[in-house]
Design a protein around this motif. Structure first.
Motif, PDB file in Angstrom:
ATOM      1  N   GLY A  97       0.800  -1.216   0.000  1.00 28.31           N
ATOM      2  CA  GLY A  97       0.000   0.000   0.000  1.00 28.31           C
ATOM      3  C   GLY A  97       0.836   1.271   0.000  1.00 28.31           C
ATOM      4  N   MET A  98       1.829   1.345   0.901  1.00 28.87           N
ATOM      5  CA  MET A  98       2.676   2.540   1.004  1.00 28.87           C
ATOM      6  C   MET A  98       3.935   2.447   0.144  1.00 28.87           C
ATOM      7  SD  MET A  98       2.477   3.177   5.131  1.00 28.87           S
ATOM      8  CE  MET A  98       0.980   2.780   6.033  1.00 28.87           C
ATOM      9  N   GLN A  99       4.240   1.234  -0.311  1.00 27.02           N
ATOM     10  CA  GLN A  99       5.418   0.990  -1.155  1.00 27.02           C
ATOM     11  C   GLN A  99       6.701   1.520  -0.505  1.00 27.02           C
ATOM     12  OE1 GLN A  99       4.264   2.627  -5.023  1.00 27.02           O
ATOM     13  NE2 GLN A  99       3.396   0.644  -5.582  1.00 27.02           N
ATOM     14  N   LEU A 100       6.862   1.196   0.776  1.00 23.76           N
ATOM     15  CA  LEU A 100       8.054   1.624   1.506  1.00 23.76           C
ATOM     16  C   LEU A 100       9.208   0.679   1.224  1.00 23.76           C
ATOM     17  CD1 LEU A 100       6.429   2.433   4.964  1.00 23.76           C
ATOM     18  CD2 LEU A 100       7.034   4.045   3.161  1.00 23.76           C
ATOM     19  N   ASP A 101      10.404   1.218   1.251  1.00 28.00           N
ATOM     20  CA  ASP A 101      11.563   0.362   1.028  1.00 28.00           C
ATOM     21  C   ASP A 101      11.885  -0.420   2.296  1.00 28.00           C
ATOM     22  OD1 ASP A 101      13.544   1.847   2.734  1.00 28.00           O
ATOM     23  OD2 ASP A 101      13.227   3.418   1.241  1.00 28.00           O
ATOM     24  N   GLY A 102      12.708  -1.449   2.133  1.00 26.15           N
ATOM     25  CA  GLY A 102      12.998  -2.352   3.249  1.00 26.15           C
ATOM     26  C   GLY A 102      13.629  -1.668   4.430  1.00 26.15           C
ATOM     27  N   GLY A 103      14.440  -0.641   4.180  1.00 25.33           N
ATOM     28  CA  GLY A 103      15.099   0.060   5.277  1.00 25.33           C
ATOM     29  C   GLY A 103      14.116   0.743   6.196  1.00 25.33           C
ATOM     30  N   ILE A 104      13.127   1.424   5.624  1.00 22.21           N
ATOM     31  CA  ILE A 104      12.125   2.102   6.446  1.00 22.21           C
ATOM     32  C   ILE A 104      11.249   1.082   7.165  1.00 22.21           C
ATOM     33  CG2 ILE A 104      10.048   3.540   6.362  1.00 22.21           C
ATOM     34  CD1 ILE A 104      11.380   5.274   4.325  1.00 22.21           C
ATOM     35  N   ILE A 105      10.890   0.000   6.474  1.00 23.73           N
ATOM     36  CA  ILE A 105      10.076  -1.035   7.126  1.00 23.73           C
ATOM     37  C   ILE A 105      10.822  -1.614   8.319  1.00 23.73           C
ATOM     38  CG2 ILE A 105       9.093  -3.348   6.840  1.00 23.73           C
ATOM     39  CD1 ILE A 105       8.361  -2.564   3.983  1.00 23.73           C
ATOM     40  N   ARG A 106      12.111  -1.881   8.163  1.00 24.58           N
ATOM     41  CA  ARG A 106      12.897  -2.414   9.295  1.00 24.58           C
ATOM     42  C   ARG A 106      12.930  -1.424  10.447  1.00 24.58           C
ATOM     43  NH1 ARG A 106      15.963  -4.512   5.060  1.00 24.58           N
ATOM     44  NH2 ARG A 106      17.356  -2.709   5.041  1.00 24.58           N
ATOM     45  N   ARG A 107      13.059  -0.135  10.149  1.00 24.66           N
ATOM     46  CA  ARG A 107      13.086   0.877  11.214  1.00 24.66           C
ATOM     47  C   ARG A 107      11.745   0.918  11.950  1.00 24.66           C
ATOM     48  NH1 ARG A 107      16.094   6.390   9.493  1.00 24.66           N
ATOM     49  NH2 ARG A 107      15.918   6.677  11.748  1.00 24.66           N
ATOM     50  N   ILE A 108      10.662   0.774  11.214  1.00 24.32           N
ATOM     51  CA  ILE A 108       9.338   0.742  11.845  1.00 24.32           C
ATOM     52  C   ILE A 108       9.213  -0.467  12.765  1.00 24.32           C
ATOM     53  CG2 ILE A 108       6.876   0.387  11.382  1.00 24.32           C
ATOM     54  CD1 ILE A 108       7.288   2.088   8.839  1.00 24.32           C
ATOM     55  N   LEU A 109       9.593  -1.627  12.259  1.00 18.98           N
ATOM     56  CA  LEU A 109       9.470  -2.851  13.048  1.00 18.98           C
ATOM     57  C   LEU A 109      10.407  -2.836  14.245  1.00 18.98           C
ATOM     58  CD1 LEU A 109       9.187  -5.490  10.179  1.00 18.98           C
ATOM     59  CD2 LEU A 109       7.343  -4.398  11.480  1.00 18.98           C
ATOM     60  N   ASN A 110      11.627  -2.334  14.050  1.00 18.03           N
ATOM     61  CA  ASN A 110      12.592  -2.265  15.152  1.00 18.03           C
ATOM     62  C   ASN A 110      12.154  -1.297  16.239  1.00 18.03           C
ATOM     63  OD1 ASN A 110      14.259  -4.130  13.914  1.00 18.03           O
ATOM     64  ND2 ASN A 110      15.592  -2.603  12.972  1.00 18.03           N
ATOM     65  N   SER A 111      11.320  -0.323  15.864  1.00 17.77           N
ATOM     66  CA  SER A 111      10.800   0.637  16.845  1.00 17.77           C
ATOM     67  C   SER A 111       9.628   0.073  17.629  1.00 17.77           C
ATOM     68  CB  SER A 111      10.368   1.934  16.142  1.00 17.77           C
ATOM     69  OG  SER A 111      11.461   2.572  15.507  1.00 17.77           O
ATOM     70  N   GLY A 112       9.126  -1.100  17.203  1.00 11.41           N
ATOM     71  CA  GLY A 112       7.988  -1.709  17.892  1.00 11.41           C
ATOM     72  C   GLY A 112       6.665  -1.053  17.578  1.00 11.41           C
ATOM     73  N   TRP A 113       6.611  -0.319  16.459  1.00 14.23           N
ATOM     74  CA  TRP A 113       5.384   0.365  16.089  1.00 14.23           C
ATOM     75  C   TRP A 113       4.470  -0.535  15.262  1.00 14.23           C
ATOM     76  CZ3 TRP A 113       8.510   5.027  13.838  1.00 14.23           C
ATOM     77  CH2 TRP A 113       8.989   5.815  14.895  1.00 14.23           C
ATOM     78  N   GLY A 114       3.201  -0.165  15.201  1.00 13.12           N
ATOM     79  CA  GLY A 114       2.311  -0.823  14.266  1.00 13.12           C
ATOM     80  C   GLY A 114       1.041  -1.346  14.869  1.00 13.12           C
ATOM     81  N   LEU A 115       0.098  -1.630  14.001  1.00 11.14           N
ATOM     82  CA  LEU A 115      -1.262  -2.004  14.373  1.00 11.14           C
ATOM     83  C   LEU A 115      -1.371  -3.199  15.318  1.00 11.14           C
ATOM     84  CD1 LEU A 115      -4.290  -1.444  13.859  1.00 11.14           C
ATOM     85  CD2 LEU A 115      -4.124  -2.999  11.914  1.00 11.14           C
ATOM     86  N   PRO A 116      -0.600  -4.290  15.143  1.00 13.38           N
ATOM     87  CA  PRO A 116      -0.821  -5.467  15.998  1.00 13.38           C
ATOM     88  C   PRO A 116      -0.537  -5.209  17.470  1.00 13.38           C
ATOM     89  CG  PRO A 116       0.567  -5.999  14.112  1.00 13.38           C
ATOM     90  CD  PRO A 116       0.447  -4.522  14.149  1.00 13.38           C
ATOM     91  N   GLY A 117       0.505  -4.421  17.765  1.00 14.02           N
ATOM     92  CA  GLY A 117       0.893  -4.194  19.152  1.00 14.02           C
ATOM     93  C   GLY A 117       1.533  -5.414  19.776  1.00 14.02           C
TER      94      GLY A 117
END
Length: 217
Positions: A97-117
């Motif tokens: 949907g957002m077409q983010l590159d892998g680097g940004i996705i990793r930063r999001i996941l490493n920050s513990g952010w996101g819908l599932p919690g």
């Protein structure tokens, strides 16, 4: 959501007499309208009524995606399976949907952010990602105040922060309502959502605790 659109939704949720009084006594335009409206609600509604109205005004996660997570929950009555489905939806939103590159996705996941919690006991703690249209700029900025402005999904809050205007206490109950509607839709029963941290209150992220039972009250 622009302030005018949010107020339109608010007016739909208010009892008739209170709605008419709000329309008569307040200017409902411009950034200052938010503070005026929230002060009015505090004067005319009980805390319980205020919370219900703010939750009703929240943005909504797509109903078909909530239904997918509920289906996952109903298979075994497992909250973690519902969270897995939300995680799959979240990853698809980031990559497709957002077409983010892998680097940004990793930063999001490493920050513990996101819908599932994350689940601990009967409580899910969830931290929003920065506003999707601002993600790249957010991660490239080193200015804490700019990052606060870029972070929030709410146009009312980010607009107030950018203009150094106060965000009225309690406004982020609207954001709490977003998670309440998701998890009540998944579980088919009431949940309680607690505001932990918000950029509106001076924090650097927006975190909510979703209590799936009465424990912890």
């Amino acid at each position: 959501m622009p302030i005018s659109s949010w107020i339109e939704r608010l007016l739909e949720e208010l009892p008739g007499e209170i709605r008419e009084t709000l329309l008569q006594d307040n200017e409902l335009e411009g950034a200052e309208a938010l503070e005026e409206v929230m002060a009015f609600l505090a004067d005319h509604l009980s805390q319980e009524e205020f919370t219900e109205v703010m939750h009703a005004c929240s943005c909504r996660y797509p109903a078909e995606k909530v239904a997918g997570a509920r289906e996952a929950f109903l298979r075994n009555g497992s909250v973690t399976e519902a969270m897995d489905e939300l995680r799959d939806q979240f990853m698809n939103a980031l990559s497709v949907g957002m077409q983010l590159d892998g680097g940004i996705i990793r930063r999001i996941l490493n920050s513990g952010w996101g819908l599932p919690g994350t689940l601990s006991g009967n409580t899910i703690t969830v931290t929003k990602i920065p506003r999707s249209g601002n993600l790249r700029k957010y991660f490239s900025s080193h200015d804490p105040e700019e990052r606060r402005t870029l972070y929030c999904h709410c146009a009312q809050v980010s607009g107030a922060i950018s203009q150094d205007l106060p965000v009225p206490e309690g406004f982020c109950e609207c954001g709490a309502g977003f998670y309440r509607h998701i998890w009540e839709g998944i579980l088919g029963r009431p949940v309680r959502v607690e505001i932990v941290e918000t950029t509106a209150a001076g924090g650097h992220r927006c975190t909510f605790a979703i209590h799936l039972s009465d424990e912890g009250k």
